[in-house]
Design an enzyme around this catalytic site. Structure first.
Site, PDB file in Angstrom:
ATOM      1  N   PHE A  74      -5.935  -7.931   5.708  1.00  0.00           N
ATOM      2  CA  PHE A  74      -4.821  -7.129   5.201  1.00  0.00           C
ATOM      3  C   PHE A  74      -5.099  -6.750   3.753  1.00  0.00           C
ATOM      4  O   PHE A  74      -5.922  -7.363   3.086  1.00  0.00           O
ATOM      5  CB  PHE A  74      -3.478  -7.874   5.324  1.00  0.00           C
ATOM      6  CG  PHE A  74      -3.349  -9.075   4.421  1.00  0.00           C
ATOM      7  CD1 PHE A  74      -2.746  -8.962   3.179  1.00  0.00           C
ATOM      8  CD2 PHE A  74      -3.837 -10.305   4.811  1.00  0.00           C
ATOM      9  CE1 PHE A  74      -2.628 -10.064   2.345  1.00  0.00           C
ATOM     10  CE2 PHE A  74      -3.723 -11.413   4.002  1.00  0.00           C
ATOM     11  CZ  PHE A  74      -3.119 -11.292   2.759  1.00  0.00           C
ATOM     12  N   CYS A  75      -4.413  -5.728   3.294  1.00  0.00           N
ATOM     13  CA  CYS A  75      -4.515  -5.280   1.910  1.00  0.00           C
ATOM     14  C   CYS A  75      -3.102  -4.966   1.421  1.00  0.00           C
ATOM     15  O   CYS A  75      -2.139  -5.580   1.874  1.00  0.00           O
ATOM     16  CB  CYS A  75      -5.453  -4.076   1.793  1.00  0.00           C
ATOM     17  SG  CYS A  75      -4.894  -2.612   2.694  1.00  0.00           S
ATOM     18  N   LYS A  76      -2.978  -3.998   0.537  1.00  0.00           N
ATOM     19  CA  LYS A  76      -1.658  -3.645   0.022  1.00  0.00           C
ATOM     20  C   LYS A  76      -0.830  -2.911   1.073  1.00  0.00           C
ATOM     21  O   LYS A  76       0.315  -3.258   1.324  1.00  0.00           O
ATOM     22  CB  LYS A  76      -1.788  -2.791  -1.240  1.00  0.00           C
ATOM     23  CG  LYS A  76      -0.470  -2.425  -1.868  1.00  0.00           C
ATOM     24  CD  LYS A  76      -0.674  -1.640  -3.144  1.00  0.00           C
ATOM     25  CE  LYS A  76       0.661  -1.245  -3.761  1.00  0.00           C
ATOM     26  NZ  LYS A  76       0.460  -0.456  -4.987  1.00  0.00           N
TER      27      LYS A  76
END
Length: 134
Positions: A92-94
């Site tokens: 996951f990221c932002k």
């Protein structure tokens, strides 16, 4: 039909087939929802969770149990290459852009089960899910 037309048709079909085989179709898999992410995590507690954001973003709050390996850093590939390619890897990221890139890179490296969180940490927070400081 003359020889040139037949050749052009055959060449076009062959080129299309080559391009299709070179494109990573699994990187086009949809991202998983927060609920699916949690279900996979519960069913596979040994899954590797990677926060692919920058260290500063990671330090501002992350999903519990996540390791930070920045997808934009040159050390991303060497670091993930040490992981078990048959293990489930959850990224996951932002908001989803960088994690899609990370998922594609992991799949190119031969990882067989990569899960990408839809909406990233922004979606996670919006759903009032727990965020921890590393």
């Amino acid at each position: 039909m003359n020889l040139n037309t037949r050749f052009l048709g055959l060449f076009t079909a062959l080129l299309f087939a080559i391009l299709q085989s070179c494109s990573p179709t699994s990187s086009n898999d949809p991202q998983v929802t927060i609920t699916e992410f949690e279900e996979i995590r519960a069913a596979q507690p040994e899954a590797i969770i990677i926060d692919v954001r920058t260290p500063a973003e990671y330090n501002s709050g992350t999903i519990e149990g996540a390791n930070n390996i920045n997808v934009l850093d040159d050390s991303f590939v060497p670091k993930v290459s040490t992981l078990d390619k048959n293990q489930t890897v959850m990224v996951f990221c932002k908001s989803g852009g960088r994690s899609a890139k990370a998922k594609a890179q992991l799949q190119e490296l031969g990882f067989t089960n990569v899960v990408d969180l839809e909406g990233g940490i922004k979606g996670w927070k919006a759903a009032d899910k727990k965020v921890v400081k590393p």
